[in-house]
Design a protein around this motif. Structure first.
Motif, PDB file in Angstrom:
ATOM      1  N   VAL A  38       0.835  -1.204   0.000  1.00 41.61           N
ATOM      2  CA  VAL A  38       0.000   0.000   0.000  1.00 41.61           C
ATOM      3  C   VAL A  38       0.864   1.246   0.000  1.00 41.61           C
ATOM      4  N   ALA A  39       1.888   1.254   0.831  1.00 39.40           N
ATOM      5  CA  ALA A  39       2.772   2.418   0.906  1.00 39.40           C
ATOM      6  C   ALA A  39       3.416   2.700  -0.445  1.00 39.40           C
ATOM      7  N   GLU A  40       3.911   1.666  -1.104  1.00 35.66           N
ATOM      8  CA  GLU A  40       4.547   1.859  -2.412  1.00 35.66           C
ATOM      9  C   GLU A  40       3.553   2.399  -3.431  1.00 35.66           C
ATOM     10  N   ARG A  41       2.362   1.834  -3.462  1.00 38.03           N
ATOM     11  CA  ARG A  41       1.347   2.270  -4.422  1.00 38.03           C
ATOM     12  C   ARG A  41       0.870   3.687  -4.133  1.00 38.03           C
ATOM     13  N   ALA A  42       0.918   4.083  -2.875  1.00 41.86           N
ATOM     14  CA  ALA A  42       0.485   5.429  -2.482  1.00 41.86           C
ATOM     15  C   ALA A  42       1.610   6.449  -2.570  1.00 41.86           C
ATOM     16  N   GLY A  43       2.817   5.983  -2.850  1.00 47.41           N
ATOM     17  CA  GLY A  43       3.944   6.907  -2.951  1.00 47.41           C
ATOM     18  C   GLY A  43       4.418   7.427  -1.611  1.00 47.41           C
ATOM     19  N   THR A  44       4.352   6.571  -0.606  1.00 47.22           N
ATOM     20  CA  THR A  44       4.801   6.964   0.727  1.00 47.22           C
ATOM     21  C   THR A  44       5.622   5.826   1.325  1.00 47.22           C
ATOM     22  N   THR A  45       5.919   5.913   2.589  1.00 46.26           N
ATOM     23  CA  THR A  45       6.729   4.889   3.250  1.00 46.26           C
ATOM     24  C   THR A  45       5.854   4.039   4.170  1.00 46.26           C
ATOM     25  N   PRO A  46       6.301   2.818   4.452  1.00 50.63           N
ATOM     26  CA  PRO A  46       5.557   2.008   5.426  1.00 50.63           C
ATOM     27  C   PRO A  46       5.446   2.689   6.786  1.00 50.63           C
ATOM     28  N   THR A  61       5.115   5.897   7.385  1.00 49.86           N
ATOM     29  CA  THR A  61       4.040   6.891   7.308  1.00 49.86           C
ATOM     30  C   THR A  61       2.683   6.206   7.305  1.00 49.86           C
ATOM     31  N   LEU A  62       2.570   5.101   6.582  1.00 51.51           N
ATOM     32  CA  LEU A  62       1.316   4.346   6.592  1.00 51.51           C
ATOM     33  C   LEU A  62       1.014   3.851   8.000  1.00 51.51           C
ATOM     34  N   SER A  63       2.034   3.402   8.709  1.00 47.36           N
ATOM     35  CA  SER A  63       1.860   2.946  10.086  1.00 47.36           C
ATOM     36  C   SER A  63       1.330   4.074  10.972  1.00 47.36           C
ATOM     37  N   LYS A  64       1.862   5.284  10.787  1.00 51.60           N
ATOM     38  CA  LYS A  64       1.359   6.437  11.544  1.00 51.60           C
ATOM     39  C   LYS A  64      -0.123   6.644  11.272  1.00 51.60           C
ATOM     40  N   LEU A  65      -0.508   6.573  10.003  1.00 47.16           N
ATOM     41  CA  LEU A  65      -1.913   6.747   9.637  1.00 47.16           C
ATOM     42  C   LEU A  65      -2.769   5.664  10.281  1.00 47.16           C
ATOM     43  N   GLU A  66      -2.338   4.421  10.165  1.00 45.37           N
ATOM     44  CA  GLU A  66      -3.122   3.310  10.713  1.00 45.37           C
ATOM     45  C   GLU A  66      -3.203   3.328  12.236  1.00 45.37           C
ATOM     46  N   ASN A  67      -2.230   3.938  12.876  1.00 37.38           N
ATOM     47  CA  ASN A  67      -2.228   4.015  14.337  1.00 37.38           C
ATOM     48  C   ASN A  67      -2.916   5.275  14.863  1.00 37.38           C
ATOM     49  N   GLY A  68      -3.466   6.078  13.960  1.00 35.19           N
ATOM     50  CA  GLY A  68      -4.192   7.268  14.381  1.00 35.19           C
ATOM     51  C   GLY A  68      -3.316   8.446  14.730  1.00 35.19           C
ATOM     52  N   ASP A  69      -2.058   8.397  14.296  1.00 37.17           N
ATOM     53  CA  ASP A  69      -1.155   9.511  14.592  1.00 37.17           C
ATOM     54  C   ASP A  69      -1.266  10.632  13.573  1.00 37.17           C
ATOM     55  N   GLY A  70      -1.971  10.387  12.500  1.00 30.47           N
ATOM     56  CA  GLY A  70      -2.198  11.421  11.496  1.00 30.47           C
ATOM     57  C   GLY A  70      -1.067  11.552  10.494  1.00 30.47           C
ATOM     58  N   THR A  71      -1.424  11.974   9.315  1.00 31.31           N
ATOM     59  CA  THR A  71      -0.483  12.273   8.234  1.00 31.31           C
ATOM     60  C   THR A  71      -1.072  13.453   7.489  1.00 31.31           C
ATOM     61  N   SER A  72      -0.398  13.855   6.433  1.00 26.69           N
ATOM     62  CA  SER A  72      -0.943  14.956   5.642  1.00 26.69           C
ATOM     63  C   SER A  72      -2.219  14.489   4.943  1.00 26.69           C
TER      64      SER A  72
END
Length: 100
Positions: free
Chosen positions: A32-40, A42-53
């Motif tokens: 997912v991170a690769e397809r979204a153009g981000t890092t794992p 950052t995806l982990s932050k999003l999934e853990n509710g820490d927020g991203t841009s």
């Protein structure tokens, strides 16, 4: 700045929903991170509710097939109040004035 409690809850819920959708689709975080153009990470932050841009969040939601629903949920005309206000305030026609 401290995150207001309702926002923190929404971030956690959104993150949980993203992680659940990813797993239901059988996708790894790396995929997912690769397809979204981000890092794992950052995806982990999003999934853990820490927020991203917002952009990264939308990129991830797009990969998971959820973006259109989220964007659609912000449509003011999708609410009863929005439709009522639009009927009251928006002109039925727009006429072009010709001064000449």
């Amino acid at each position: 700045m401290t995150t207001p409690l309702p926002i923190a809850r929404a971030l956690r819920t959104l993150g949980h929903n993203v992680a659940t959708q990813r797993k239901l689709l059988g996708l790894t975080a790396k995929m997912v991170a690769e397809r979204a153009g981000t890092t794992p990470a950052t995806l982990s932050k999003l999934e853990n509710g820490d927020g991203t841009s917002l952009e990264i969040t939308l990129r991830v939601l797009r990969v998971l097939g959820l973006m259109d629903g989220v964007v659609g949920a912000t449509d003011p005309y999708a609410t009863e109040r929005g439709r009522l206000l639009a009927d009251e305030k928006l002109p039925q026609r727009v006429r072009v004035r010709t001064d000449g």
